[in-house]
Motif scaffolding. Structure first.
Motif, short mmCIF file in Angstrom:
data_model
loop_
_atom_site.label_atom_id
_atom_site.label_comp_id
_atom_site.label_asym_id
_atom_site.label_seq_id
_atom_site.Cartn_x
_atom_site.Cartn_y
_atom_site.Cartn_z
N UNK A 51 38.38 71.07 83.35
CA UNK A 51 39.11 69.89 83.26
C UNK A 51 39.57 69.61 81.85
N UNK A 52 39.00 70.41 80.94
CA UNK A 52 39.37 69.89 79.63
C UNK A 52 40.20 71.29 78.91
N UNK A 73 39.37 70.66 70.49
CA UNK A 73 39.43 70.58 71.77
C UNK A 73 39.51 69.23 72.35
N UNK A 74 39.62 69.01 73.62
CA UNK A 74 39.43 67.67 74.24
C UNK A 74 37.99 67.67 74.97
N UNK A 75 37.90 66.57 75.59
CA UNK A 75 36.40 66.34 76.18
C UNK A 75 35.94 64.96 75.52
N UNK A 76 35.10 64.29 76.46
CA UNK A 76 34.47 63.11 76.17
C UNK A 76 32.98 63.17 76.73
N UNK A 77 32.11 62.50 76.01
CA UNK A 77 32.38 61.74 74.73
C UNK A 77 32.12 62.69 73.50
N UNK A 87 34.84 80.30 81.95
CA UNK A 87 36.40 80.02 81.83
C UNK A 87 37.02 80.73 80.86
N UNK A 88 36.78 80.57 79.62
CA UNK A 88 37.42 81.50 78.54
C UNK A 88 37.29 82.88 78.71
N UNK A 89 36.35 83.43 79.49
CA UNK A 89 36.49 84.75 79.95
C UNK A 89 37.72 85.06 80.82
N UNK A 90 37.70 84.22 81.80
CA UNK A 90 38.65 84.36 82.70
C UNK A 90 40.22 84.40 82.20
N UNK A 91 40.27 83.23 81.28
CA UNK A 91 41.58 82.84 80.59
C UNK A 91 42.00 84.36 79.71
N UNK A 92 40.87 84.84 78.99
CA UNK A 92 40.99 85.91 78.08
C UNK A 92 41.27 87.15 78.76
N UNK A 93 41.21 87.28 80.00
CA UNK A 93 41.49 88.48 80.84
C UNK A 93 43.06 88.34 81.23
N UNK A 94 43.70 87.20 80.96
CA UNK A 94 44.88 87.07 81.54
C UNK A 94 46.00 87.25 80.16
N UNK A 98 26.59 69.69 75.47
CA UNK A 98 26.13 69.83 76.52
C UNK A 98 26.18 71.47 76.96
N UNK A 99 24.91 71.95 76.91
CA UNK A 99 24.64 73.54 76.98
C UNK A 99 25.43 74.07 78.35
N UNK A 100 24.97 73.39 79.54
CA UNK A 100 25.59 73.81 80.86
C UNK A 100 27.04 73.84 80.71
N UNK A 101 27.57 72.54 80.20
CA UNK A 101 28.97 72.58 80.19
C UNK A 101 29.70 73.56 79.41
N UNK A 102 28.98 73.94 78.35
CA UNK A 102 29.55 75.08 77.36
C UNK A 102 29.39 76.42 78.03
#
Length: 286
Positions: free
Chosen positions: A13-14, A69-73, A88-95, A78-82
């Motif tokens: 979402x960010x 990058x976006x995101x609030x606050x 998701x970065x892995x998913x994107x990199x594979x494309x 947040x380690x688990x968000x990261x």
């Protein structure tokens, strides 16, 4: 060598800002991110180019709430968000055009050095891991940073911030690099564009106490793991890093550098980035 490209991608979402370093068609790709409060403009270009010169494509991004990058606050780590974003970065990199999606490595340093242990254990799309001066033990690190006489007061302050946020107040923030600290020394040397905010939400420090990447180390195998440890690290306790390495299965390699926590980005970048490069080339080759 191909030019670095400014790109962005969606993660949970960010929109995360990133640099892409292309390589020859069919090249492996390495996904990179920085430490607790740092942004990619602080030394990561130098590391990424070492990888690119060896024929590796690279995706290097800013964590949510930091850098471009976006995101609030803002300035909340947040380690688990990261961790979710890294997946998701892995998913994107594979494309990405021109890369081999089956030959993907991850590189993390300090806080994200802990993330790559976690993601390397959870995500088998990852074929090689480099964890540099990693954050491995949340509770121990918090205790190393906060003197015993100040802990009760610090925890009370965190509780008050939690309740204030629940009531709608803005999050309390604290400096990430204290005046006169080793972190401030590094930030001044590395923030050449004046983009470093030197700020963390107080809740970020609370979440540090809750995050224990060492618990995932034994599950990284059989994915190859390199850990790069700075012998004079005062930011992420060395003893915990060595214990974490000992928990990991083979194949693995430990690189010890006689330096401080931030020196692998500066005075010891040739040794640190060179070791990581060689590990990726060895384990991501066809």
């Amino acid at each position: 060598m191909a030019e670095r490209q400014d790109i962005s991608f969606r993660a949970n979402g960010v929109d995360l800002a990133a640099w892409f370093y292309p390589a020859a068609a069919g090249a492996p790709v390495v996904v990179m991110s920085h430490g607790l409060s740092a942004i990619r403009r602080m030394n990561l270009d130098d590391v990424a180019r070492v990888f690119q010169q060896a024929g590796l494509a690279v995706l290097c991004y800013d964590h949510r709430c930091f850098g471009d990058s976006g995101g609030e606050p803002a300035c909340e780590a947040d380690p688990w968000a990261q961790v979710r974003d890294m997946r998701d970065a892995i998913s994107f990199a594979r494309t990405l055009d021109g890369i081999d999606p089956e030959r993907l490595g991850i590189w993390g340093t300090s806080y994200s050095g802990g993330h790559v242990l976690t993601v390397g254990a959870l995500d088998r799309r990852v074929k090689c891991v480099v964890s540099q001066v990693p954050f491995t033990h949340g509770a121990r690190t918090f205790e190393a940073w906060v003197p015993e006489k100040a802990r009760a007061r610090t925890l009370e302050r965190m509780t008050k911030d939690r309740e204030a946020r629940y009531a709608g107040s803005a999050p309390e923030t604290v400096p990430a690099a204290m005046e006169g600290s080793e972190t401030e020394e590094w930030a001044k040397a590395s923030d050449k564009e004046g983009r470093y905010p030197n700020k963390l939400t107080l809740r970020s420090l609370e979440m540090i106490r809750e995050y224990e990447p060492h618990q995932f180390a034994a599950r990284v195998a059989p994915t190859p793991l390199m850990m790069i440890v700075a012998a004079r690290d005062t930011q992420t306790p060395v003893e915990g890093q060595i214990e974490t390495y000992e928990l990991a299965g083979e194949p693995k390699k430990l690189v010890r550098l006689d330096c401080r926590h931030y020196d692998p980005y500066l005075s010891h970048i040739d040794q640190a980035a060179g070791a990581a490069r060689d590990w990726f080339v060895e384990h991501l080759r066809p």
